[in-house]
Design a protein around this motif. Structure first.
Motif, mmCIF file in Angstrom:
data_model
loop_
_atom_site.group_PDB
_atom_site.id
_atom_site.type_symbol
_atom_site.label_atom_id
_atom_site.label_comp_id
_atom_site.label_asym_id
_atom_site.label_seq_id
_atom_site.Cartn_x
_atom_site.Cartn_y
_atom_site.Cartn_z
ATOM 1 N N THR A 244 30.446 66.484 76.381
ATOM 2 C CA THR A 244 29.524 66.513 75.249
ATOM 3 C C THR A 244 28.290 65.668 75.524
ATOM 4 O O THR A 244 27.159 66.067 75.226
ATOM 5 C CB THR A 244 30.234 66.004 73.981
ATOM 6 O OG1 THR A 244 31.364 66.836 73.706
ATOM 7 C CG2 THR A 244 29.300 66.017 72.790
ATOM 8 N N LEU A 247 25.887 67.482 77.981
ATOM 9 C CA LEU A 247 25.139 68.563 77.352
ATOM 10 C C LEU A 247 24.040 68.029 76.447
ATOM 11 O O LEU A 247 22.891 68.473 76.492
ATOM 12 C CB LEU A 247 26.087 69.459 76.542
ATOM 13 C CG LEU A 247 26.975 70.419 77.322
ATOM 14 C CD1 LEU A 247 27.991 71.057 76.392
ATOM 15 C CD2 LEU A 247 26.125 71.494 77.985
ATOM 16 N N SER A 251 19.685 67.799 77.819
ATOM 17 C CA SER A 251 18.592 68.542 77.208
ATOM 18 C C SER A 251 17.648 67.629 76.442
ATOM 19 O O SER A 251 16.426 67.834 76.456
ATOM 20 C CB SER A 251 19.152 69.624 76.275
ATOM 21 O OG SER A 251 20.038 69.056 75.317
ATOM 22 N N PHE A 274 19.484 74.658 73.943
ATOM 23 C CA PHE A 274 20.678 73.896 74.309
ATOM 24 C C PHE A 274 20.878 72.718 73.363
ATOM 25 O O PHE A 274 21.998 72.429 72.940
ATOM 26 C CB PHE A 274 20.554 73.393 75.749
ATOM 27 C CG PHE A 274 21.084 74.349 76.768
ATOM 28 C CD1 PHE A 274 22.424 74.347 77.116
ATOM 29 C CD2 PHE A 274 20.243 75.272 77.378
ATOM 30 C CE1 PHE A 274 22.933 75.230 78.053
ATOM 31 C CE2 PHE A 274 20.737 76.166 78.322
ATOM 32 C CZ PHE A 274 22.082 76.146 78.659
ATOM 33 N N THR A 279 24.857 73.088 72.158
ATOM 34 C CA THR A 279 25.713 71.905 72.058
ATOM 35 C C THR A 279 26.559 71.898 70.790
ATOM 36 O O THR A 279 27.772 71.651 70.854
ATOM 37 C CB THR A 279 24.865 70.624 72.144
ATOM 38 O OG1 THR A 279 24.161 70.610 73.384
ATOM 39 C CG2 THR A 279 25.739 69.383 72.057
#
Length: 337
Positions: A244, A247, A251, A274, A279
């Motif tokens: 997590t 991600l 971004s 993203f 996400t």
């Protein structure tokens, strides 16, 4: 014109995506529905199962709530814009969208650092975990995350409101974001650019640093565990959170570390997708598929639901059969008479 109240612009046009709008509408709608369903399901699962009433899942429920909130601050307007000829948003609506998105995005960034600290305490001090991460401590940490997020959103929104917008009003994005809005201003935007870069670097850097330090301590603790099974079990509780973090921060760093550099439009919008949509939809699946406790709880809840439906159907069939037999007895008695 000294401030935003004297701006000649009363609405903005979000340019968004110009190609394949119908296809994108279907894709984004499915992503949004999945985001709502997955994160709401995670919240309900945590709230209704006493075995998940521990600090880790308390933070996870708030992570799911934040994913719902900041995805909802963007996606509905995006979907309506894909069906309209022009995606128009009022000046006040744009500032409101930016404000709430900044609250939830910043809060999630800090909450991920808090979750890393929670994993550190759980692995480093398992016997004192319940005391160190008591309910009161967890509530204070979450409230602190929301407070910092609200302060950050208030600062940036207030700074934008002091700017003048003389036109054009075409925002080259699919939601109201600070960099494209600042580029449209006819005022001096030096302060906004400095605040944007400073806050982004401070929040992202401090959060990532806290996560790195927490996991460095976790790795040292795991390395001292003698059994391979114990090391695997300890590290498996952290992999979901690490995915997590990768991600979310990957971004976000691309967008905010160089917010006024000349990224191509496609790069900015892809990173934003993203950050705002991918996400939130992946988080509940990452945690449910990678977490044994969540999988077991979900399996038990599913089995319980299926057994209840089967039991209800069986009772309904028995009741119908009883009524049929009883009716047959009455018809035979009537015929004998």
């Amino acid at each position: 014109m000294a401030g935003g109240n004297h701006s000649g612009v009363t609405e903005f046009v979000l340019l968004g995506f110009t190609d394949l709008q119908e296809l994108l509408f279907v894709i984004f709608l499915l992503i949004y529905i999945t985001t709502l369903g997955g994160n709401l399901g995670m919240i309900v699962l945590i709230k209704t199962n006493s075995q998940l009433h521990v600090p880790m899942y308390f933070f996870l429920s708030h992570l799911s709530f934040l994913d719902i909130c900041y995805s909802s601050s963007i996606t509905p307007k995006l979907l309506s814009g894909l069906l309209a000829e022009k995606n128009i948003i009022s000046f006040n609506g744009c500032m409101t969208q930016l404000f709430f998105f900044a609250i939830f995005g910043t809060t999630e960034a800090i909450l991920l650092a808090v979750m890393a600290y929670d994993r550190y305490v759980a692995i480093r001090e398992p016997l004192h975990y319940v005391v160190a991460m008591s309910r009161g401590v967890c509530v204070q940490l979450v409230v602190g995350c929301y407070a910092v997020g609200s302060l950050n959103a208030l600062v940036h929104t207030s700074a934008l409101l002091r700017l003048s917008f003389c036109g054009p009003n075409l925002v080259n994005h699919f939601y109201c974001e600070i960099p494209p809005l600042v580029l449209l201003s006819c005022s001096d935007t030096w302060l906004n650019e400095m605040m944007m870069a400073t806050c982004a670097v401070f929040i992202i850097t401090t959060s990532v640093l806290a996560i790195v330090v927490s996991y460095a301590c976790i790795l040292l603790t795991i390395w001292s565990i003698r059994s391979a099974e114990g090391r695997h079990k300890a590290f498996s509780t952290c992999t979901s959170h690490l995915m997590t973090v990768a991600l979310f921060y990957g971004s976000a760093a691309f967008l905010y570390f160089h917010p006024f550099s000349r990224h191509t439009e496609d790069q900015e919008k892809t990173a934003s997708i993203f950050y705002t949509m991918v996400t939130p939809v992946l988080n509940p699946f990452v945690y449910s598929l990678r977490n044994k406790e969540v999988r077991n709880t979900l399996r038990r809840a599913t089995n319980k639901l299926l057994s209840c439906r089967y039991s209800h159907r069986s009772r309904s069939n028995h009741t119908e059969a009883g009524i049929t037999c009883h009716s047959g007895v009455i018809r035979r008695n009537e015929s004998d008479t």
